[in-house]
Design a protein around this motif. Structure first.
Motif, mmCIF file in Angstrom:
data_model
loop_
_atom_site.group_PDB
_atom_site.id
_atom_site.type_symbol
_atom_site.label_atom_id
_atom_site.label_comp_id
_atom_site.label_asym_id
_atom_site.label_seq_id
_atom_site.Cartn_x
_atom_site.Cartn_y
_atom_site.Cartn_z
ATOM 1 N N ALA A 179 0.812 -1.220 0.000
ATOM 2 C CA ALA A 179 0.000 0.000 0.000
ATOM 3 C C ALA A 179 0.846 1.271 0.000
ATOM 4 O O ALA A 179 0.296 2.363 -0.067
ATOM 5 C CB ALA A 179 -0.917 0.007 1.226
ATOM 6 N N ASN A 180 2.174 1.133 0.088
ATOM 7 C CA ASN A 180 3.034 2.306 0.212
ATOM 8 C C ASN A 180 3.584 2.770 -1.135
ATOM 9 O O ASN A 180 4.761 3.088 -1.265
ATOM 10 C CB ASN A 180 4.197 1.999 1.166
ATOM 11 N N GLN A 181 2.710 2.816 -2.163
ATOM 12 C CA GLN A 181 3.141 3.282 -3.471
ATOM 13 C C GLN A 181 3.345 4.801 -3.443
ATOM 14 O O GLN A 181 2.558 5.537 -2.850
ATOM 15 C CB GLN A 181 2.109 2.907 -4.527
ATOM 16 N N THR A 182 4.406 5.278 -4.083
ATOM 17 C CA THR A 182 4.757 6.689 -4.057
ATOM 18 C C THR A 182 5.114 7.162 -5.472
ATOM 19 O O THR A 182 5.413 6.347 -6.336
ATOM 20 C CB THR A 182 5.961 6.929 -3.123
ATOM 21 N N PRO A 183 5.087 8.497 -5.715
ATOM 22 C CA PRO A 183 5.439 9.006 -7.046
ATOM 23 C C PRO A 183 6.819 8.545 -7.523
ATOM 24 O O PRO A 183 6.998 8.246 -8.702
ATOM 25 C CB PRO A 183 5.387 10.528 -6.856
ATOM 26 N N THR A 184 7.797 8.495 -6.629
ATOM 27 C CA THR A 184 9.102 7.908 -6.945
ATOM 28 C C THR A 184 9.082 6.464 -6.453
ATOM 29 O O THR A 184 8.812 6.229 -5.267
ATOM 30 C CB THR A 184 10.234 8.671 -6.249
ATOM 31 N N PRO A 185 9.354 5.482 -7.307
ATOM 32 C CA PRO A 185 9.271 4.077 -6.879
ATOM 33 C C PRO A 185 10.177 3.780 -5.679
ATOM 34 O O PRO A 185 11.372 4.068 -5.704
ATOM 35 C CB PRO A 185 9.744 3.317 -8.118
ATOM 36 N N THR A 186 9.584 3.225 -4.629
ATOM 37 C CA THR A 186 10.351 2.852 -3.431
ATOM 38 C C THR A 186 10.086 1.409 -3.018
ATOM 39 O O THR A 186 10.541 0.982 -1.953
ATOM 40 C CB THR A 186 10.016 3.785 -2.252
ATOM 41 N N THR A 187 9.337 0.668 -3.841
ATOM 42 C CA THR A 187 9.010 -0.714 -3.474
ATOM 43 C C THR A 187 9.286 -1.679 -4.623
ATOM 44 O O THR A 187 8.477 -2.549 -4.922
ATOM 45 C CB THR A 187 7.534 -0.839 -3.021
#
Length: 359
Positions: free
Chosen positions: A225-233
């Motif tokens: 669920a921790n999707q962000t504009p800059t990929p971190t997953t």
């Protein structure tokens, strides 16, 4: 009767004074901090994202020639008995257009955490830097500069994965005879699937005098669920071993890093370099990073950079940096996190000139 009331009132006043005195003795502080960094970037080649060919020269204003522009709040409160509560909120922005930039792309996308620190260690929860990233920072000769450093290799390979760990809990041990360890677990936050977006990282460091050696690991799953504009997953793994030795005004650092992305590449990066305070106001540094794809050894690159920082004051610094990268095969290592993250095949040369102010 009145004597009893008088004694009771005196007891209440005494207890109140103890309580108020306890609150008065609790030390707390909140500090506003920030960095503003901007400069000019030149490269003799740029990468055409559609064709992979050279799209020509560039000269542009960039934010974060050496570090990202940021602001935030950091605070602490002494709770007594050696226990301290801490928090940090940190946001990054672009001086080029005034918008939110860098980190994971959210308002407080760099750090947003609260912790309890004591002689038994520090327990921290929230969005925080991964121990893997902090270990890389400690062993990078150019301090993970946004231009020409191990930081370019990190972002080139993993974007924000392995740097910013959202929904995470970490524990850092106290420093015991120079030895300290940190462990982190990040919850993916996806209902019904504990493995989606799950991350863990750990590091261990030993320091004695001017000598430091560290090691760290990172392992992360995609999704969550921790999707962000800059990929971190990204589904990725990282391993590193680094060392540093300081003697006088000179510091030498070296590291080995392995970046592995599921279903894609498996890159080894060998780096090292020097930092030298020629004067208290002038720092010169340089480094070399060799990258090789273990899956396809024809894919390789060599990145080399030099930098100079002149401190006009404790808060204001002028800097100049030059770098070159040579890419073979499908390798596309760039020169700068901002404006030149990827480069075409062959040799690319670039430079930055900028100013950084902290407050």
């Amino acid at each position: 009767m009145f004597r009893k009331l008088r004694l009771a009132s005196q007891a209440i006043v005494f207890l109140a004074s103890l309580l108020l005195g306890g609150f008065a003795n609790a030390q707390s502080s909140v500090t506003l901090f920030g960095v503003i960094d901007g400069g000019l970037l030149y490269t003799n080649k740029t990468l055409n994202a559609q064709t992979g060919a050279n799209a020509g020269k560039q000269l542009s204003v960039i934010d974060g020639g050496s570090s990202y522009s940021q602001f935030g709040l950091i605070g602490s409160e002494d709770l007594g008995g050696g226990l301290t509560a801490k928090f940090k909120l940190e946001s990054a922005f672009s001086i080029a257009n005034g918008g939110i930039a860098h980190c994971n792309g959210n308002l407080f996308g760099c750090e947003a955490w609260v912790s309890l620190d004591s002689r038994y260690g520090e327990l921290k929860g929230g969005l925080q830097f991964s121990p893997f990233f902090l270990a890389l920072y400690e062993s990078d000769p150019r301090g993970m500069s946004f231009f020409g450093s191990g930081g370019v290799n990190l972002v080139d390979n993993l974007f924000g994965t392995g740097i910013f760990s959202a929904s995470s809990v970490s524990y850092k041990t106290p420093n015991l005879w120079g030895l300290q360890a940190t462990m982190l677990y990040s919850f993916g936050g996806q209902a019904g699937d504990f493995q989606a977006g799950r991350q863990y990282a750990a590091s261990i460091k030993y320091e004695y005098g001017g000598f430091m050696i560290n090691a760290a690991i990172f392992d992360g799953n995609s999704g969550g669920a921790n999707q962000t504009p800059t990929p971190t997953t990204l589904a990725a793994e990282g391993r590193t071993l680094g060392a540093a030795f300081k003697f006088g005004a000179l510091t030498a650092k070296a590291s080995f890093v392995n970046y592995k992305v599921a279903g894609s590449f498996n890159n080894n990066v060998y780096g090292g370099g020097l930092s030298w305070y020629v004067l208290p106001t002038l720092d010169l540094d340089g480094g070399i990073w060799v990258t090789s794809d273990r899956n396809h050894t024809a894919n390789r690159s060599l990145l080399a950079a030099l930098g100079a920082s002149y401190y006009l004051s404790k808060r204001t610094t002028l800097y100049a940096q030059v770098a070159t990268v040579n890419n073979h095969g499908a390798m596309n290592t760039g020169l700068s996190v901002n404006g030149a993250l990827f480069s075409p095949q062959g040799t690319t040369v670039g430079a930055t000139l900028g100013i950084r102010h902290s407050f």
